[in-house]
Design a protein around this motif. Structure first.
Motif, PDB file in Angstrom:
ATOM      1  N   GLY A 108       0.817  -1.208   0.000  1.00  0.00           N
ATOM      2  CA  GLY A 108       0.000   0.000   0.000  1.00  0.00           C
ATOM      3  C   GLY A 108       0.852   1.260   0.000  1.00  0.00           C
ATOM      4  O   GLY A 108       0.555   2.235  -0.706  1.00  0.00           O
ATOM      5  N   THR A 109       1.927   1.246   0.795  1.00  0.00           N
ATOM      6  CA  THR A 109       2.845   2.381   0.824  1.00  0.00           C
ATOM      7  C   THR A 109       3.558   2.536  -0.513  1.00  0.00           C
ATOM      8  O   THR A 109       3.748   3.653  -1.013  1.00  0.00           O
ATOM      9  CB  THR A 109       3.876   2.200   1.949  1.00  0.00           C
ATOM     10  N   VAL A 110       3.949   1.418  -1.119  1.00  0.00           N
ATOM     11  CA  VAL A 110       4.619   1.461  -2.419  1.00  0.00           C
ATOM     12  C   VAL A 110       3.691   2.072  -3.469  1.00  0.00           C
ATOM     13  O   VAL A 110       4.107   2.918  -4.269  1.00  0.00           O
ATOM     14  CB  VAL A 110       5.077   0.053  -2.838  1.00  0.00           C
ATOM     15  N   ARG A 111       2.424   1.676  -3.472  1.00  0.00           N
ATOM     16  CA  ARG A 111       1.467   2.243  -4.435  1.00  0.00           C
ATOM     17  C   ARG A 111       1.304   3.746  -4.215  1.00  0.00           C
ATOM     18  O   ARG A 111       1.229   4.523  -5.175  1.00  0.00           O
ATOM     19  CB  ARG A 111       0.105   1.555  -4.295  1.00  0.00           C
ATOM     20  N   ALA A 112       1.226   4.161  -2.962  1.00  0.00           N
ATOM     21  CA  ALA A 112       1.067   5.586  -2.675  1.00  0.00           C
ATOM     22  C   ALA A 112       2.289   6.375  -3.150  1.00  0.00           C
ATOM     23  O   ALA A 112       2.159   7.506  -3.653  1.00  0.00           O
ATOM     24  CB  ALA A 112       0.847   5.793  -1.174  1.00  0.00           C
ATOM     25  N   THR A 113       3.464   5.790  -3.005  1.00  0.00           N
ATOM     26  CA  THR A 113       4.682   6.452  -3.469  1.00  0.00           C
ATOM     27  C   THR A 113       4.680   6.563  -4.986  1.00  0.00           C
ATOM     28  O   THR A 113       5.055   7.608  -5.551  1.00  0.00           O
ATOM     29  CB  THR A 113       5.908   5.687  -2.961  1.00  0.00           C
ATOM     30  N   ARG A 114       4.259   5.501  -5.661  1.00  0.00           N
ATOM     31  CA  ARG A 114       4.170   5.596  -7.124  1.00  0.00           C
ATOM     32  C   ARG A 114       3.154   6.667  -7.529  1.00  0.00           C
ATOM     33  O   ARG A 114       3.382   7.435  -8.464  1.00  0.00           O
ATOM     34  CB  ARG A 114       3.791   4.253  -7.727  1.00  0.00           C
ATOM     35  N   ASP A 115       2.038   6.735  -6.831  1.00  0.00           N
ATOM     36  CA  ASP A 115       1.043   7.761  -7.130  1.00  0.00           C
ATOM     37  C   ASP A 115       1.630   9.161  -6.973  1.00  0.00           C
ATOM     38  O   ASP A 115       1.337  10.070  -7.767  1.00  0.00           O
ATOM     39  CB  ASP A 115      -0.172   7.609  -6.214  1.00  0.00           C
ATOM     40  N   ALA A 116       2.480   9.339  -5.947  1.00  0.00           N
ATOM     41  CA  ALA A 116       3.115  10.644  -5.740  1.00  0.00           C
ATOM     42  C   ALA A 116       4.029  10.986  -6.912  1.00  0.00           C
ATOM     43  O   ALA A 116       4.051  12.128  -7.387  1.00  0.00           O
ATOM     44  CB  ALA A 116       3.898  10.636  -4.430  1.00  0.00           C
ATOM     45  N   VAL A 124      11.153  -7.998  -2.920  1.00  0.00           N
ATOM     46  CA  VAL A 124      11.815  -6.784  -3.396  1.00  0.00           C
ATOM     47  C   VAL A 124      11.524  -6.577  -4.876  1.00  0.00           C
ATOM     48  O   VAL A 124      11.196  -5.465  -5.317  1.00  0.00           O
ATOM     49  CB  VAL A 124      13.334  -6.875  -3.149  1.00  0.00           C
ATOM     50  N   ALA A 125      11.623  -7.647  -5.656  1.00  0.00           N
ATOM     51  CA  ALA A 125      11.354  -7.545  -7.090  1.00  0.00           C
ATOM     52  C   ALA A 125       9.904  -7.139  -7.348  1.00  0.00           C
ATOM     53  O   ALA A 125       9.616  -6.295  -8.211  1.00  0.00           O
ATOM     54  CB  ALA A 125      11.672  -8.867  -7.780  1.00  0.00           C
ATOM     55  N   ARG A 126       8.971  -7.714  -6.607  1.00  0.00           N
ATOM     56  CA  ARG A 126       7.559  -7.355  -6.788  1.00  0.00           C
ATOM     57  C   ARG A 126       7.309  -5.889  -6.440  1.00  0.00           C
ATOM     58  O   ARG A 126       6.556  -5.188  -7.124  1.00  0.00           O
ATOM     59  CB  ARG A 126       6.673  -8.260  -5.933  1.00  0.00           C
ATOM     60  N   ALA A 127       7.958  -5.413  -5.389  1.00  0.00           N
ATOM     61  CA  ALA A 127       7.800  -4.009  -5.008  1.00  0.00           C
ATOM     62  C   ALA A 127       8.353  -3.089  -6.092  1.00  0.00           C
ATOM     63  O   ALA A 127       7.766  -2.037  -6.379  1.00  0.00           O
ATOM     64  CB  ALA A 127       8.497  -3.743  -3.674  1.00  0.00           C
ATOM     65  N   ALA A 128       9.473  -3.464  -6.692  1.00  0.00           N
ATOM     66  CA  ALA A 128      10.050  -2.649  -7.765  1.00  0.00           C
ATOM     67  C   ALA A 128       9.090  -2.553  -8.946  1.00  0.00           C
ATOM     68  O   ALA A 128       8.909  -1.472  -9.532  1.00  0.00           O
ATOM     69  CB  ALA A 128      11.387  -3.236  -8.212  1.00  0.00           C
ATOM     70  N   VAL A 129       8.471  -3.668  -9.304  1.00  0.00           N
ATOM     71  CA  VAL A 129       7.498  -3.664 -10.403  1.00  0.00           C
ATOM     72  C   VAL A 129       6.309  -2.780 -10.050  1.00  0.00           C
ATOM     73  O   VAL A 129       5.843  -1.968 -10.871  1.00  0.00           O
ATOM     74  CB  VAL A 129       7.045  -5.102 -10.722  1.00  0.00           C
ATOM     75  N   LEU A 130       5.807  -2.898  -8.827  1.00  0.00           N
ATOM     76  CA  LEU A 130       4.675  -2.089  -8.381  1.00  0.00           C
ATOM     77  C   LEU A 130       5.020  -0.602  -8.410  1.00  0.00           C
ATOM     78  O   LEU A 130       4.188   0.247  -8.744  1.00  0.00           O
ATOM     79  CB  LEU A 130       4.273  -2.525  -6.973  1.00  0.00           C
ATOM     80  N   LEU A 131       6.259  -0.293  -8.084  1.00  0.00           N
ATOM     81  CA  LEU A 131       6.727   1.086  -8.075  1.00  0.00           C
ATOM     82  C   LEU A 131       6.949   1.632  -9.482  1.00  0.00           C
ATOM     83  O   LEU A 131       7.010   2.848  -9.673  1.00  0.00           O
ATOM     84  CB  LEU A 131       8.030   1.148  -7.275  1.00  0.00           C
ATOM     85  N   GLY A 132       7.078   0.748 -10.457  1.00  0.00           N
ATOM     86  CA  GLY A 132       7.389   1.183 -11.823  1.00  0.00           C
ATOM     87  C   GLY A 132       8.861   1.388 -12.056  1.00  0.00           C
ATOM     88  O   GLY A 132       9.265   2.076 -13.003  1.00  0.00           O
ATOM     89  N   ALA A 133       9.696   0.788 -11.213  1.00  0.00           N
ATOM     90  CA  ALA A 133      11.151   0.940 -11.331  1.00  0.00           C
ATOM     91  C   ALA A 133      11.703  -0.102 -12.298  1.00  0.00           C
ATOM     92  O   ALA A 133      11.391  -1.282 -12.164  1.00  0.00           O
ATOM     93  CB  ALA A 133      11.813   0.775  -9.969  1.00  0.00           C
ATOM     94  N   PRO A 134      12.566   0.288 -13.234  1.00  0.00           N
ATOM     95  CA  PRO A 134      13.184  -0.697 -14.126  1.00  0.00           C
ATOM     96  C   PRO A 134      14.404  -1.380 -13.524  1.00  0.00           C
ATOM     97  O   PRO A 134      14.922  -2.346 -14.086  1.00  0.00           O
ATOM     98  CB  PRO A 134      13.598   0.154 -15.336  1.00  0.00           C
TER      99      PRO A 134
END
Length: 276
Positions: free
Chosen positions: A45-53, A81-91
């Motif tokens: 949830g925090t990762v999604r909010a950060t991507r939204d920001a 960690v890999a799943r969080a990176a994908v959720l964040l949109g990080a390559p």
């Protein structure tokens, strides 16, 4: 092409939305979001909010600043960690090469870290991600020579390294190390510390950064230059530091600029400035 950005750990005491606003106001393009505060892998949830920001302020996430240290006992944590990176949109995911320096590591410790990085690279590839080593003391990527050896030992096409100025290394020595790493560098952490970890304005080491970006102009592919640990951890100085970074990137080769560090002697590629 060099994209200019910010490491979120620079302002880890601020909420992600405020970090993103500061970066956008300073004219930066990308953010490396840190896993410690702004995007913990166990908090989707925090990762999604950060991507939204990031999206709200028109910023791209260039990398996920993880604290995965590639020790065998941590390997089970890397899929999250890999799943969080994908959720964040990080390559890309920033990783650490263990927790002991290259000279102190036993052959067994080195083999274990190599095997763990190799498996992490495989998992990352399955998620469409690259990895990059933190170039830092108390890891196997604490010197240029050990970093190059480690990259070769792991032998993964999606693993490269970051670079940052080694602590107390004179300008010419630092730039020479970057040149030796060559196209295996995917991003540069940008700060001006001298002597030791005394934080200066970026412009106070003009000679260093002019040399760095003159060298990087010859690269075949782009990278990110990420501001980190500004003086006083003060968001009010970010616009000034971003402007100095833009000047350094736009620098045209000519007579060498003078800086405090250029006039000093000593230093070692192996002494790294802390990045947490």
């Amino acid at each position: 092409m060099t994209r200019l950005g910010l490491c979120s750990v620079t302002f880890r005491r601020l909420p992600a939305a405020e970090v993103a606003r500061c970066a956008a106001d300073a004219g930066l393009e990308v953010v490396e979001w840190g896993a410690d505060v702004h995007a913990p892998p166990e908090e989707p949830g925090t990762v999604r909010a950060t991507r939204d920001a990031s999206d709200r302020y028109g910023l791209a996430c260039c990398s996920y600043g993880s604290y995965f240290r590639a020790t065998p006992g941590e390997l089970a944590e890397f899929p999250a960690v890999a799943r969080a990176a994908v959720l964040l949109g990080a390559p890309r995911v920033r990783v650490w090469a263990g927790g002991v320096g290259s000279l102190a590591a036993t052959p067994q410790e080195r083999r274990g870290i190599v095997a763990c990085l190799r498996e992490a690279a495989r998992i990352a590839a399955d998620h469409g991600l690259e990895l990059a080593l933190e170039f830092h003391s108390m890891t196997l990527s604490d010197t240029v020579a050990s970093t190059l050896r480690l990259l070769d030992e792991v032998g993964a096409d999606n693993l490269r390294t970051y670079w940052q100025p080694p602590l107390d290394a004179p300008d010419e020595e630092a730039v020479a190390g970057l040149a030796e790493l060559g196209d295996r560098v995917s991003a540069v952490h940008v700060f001006s510390w001298w002597p030791g970890n005394r934080r200066l304005r970026l412009a106070d080491r003009e000679g260093l950064w002019a040399g760095v970006f003159d060298l990087l102009k010859g690269r075949r592919e782009g990278l990110e230059a990420l501001l980190e640990f500004v003086p006083g951890d003060d968001p009010a100085v970010l616009a000034r530091e971003a402007a100095a970074l833009r000047r350094a990137v736009a620098h045209r080769p000519g007579p060498p600029a003078q800086s405090t560090a250029r006039r000093r002697s000593g230093g070692s590629i192996g002494r790294q400035s802390p990045t947490w």
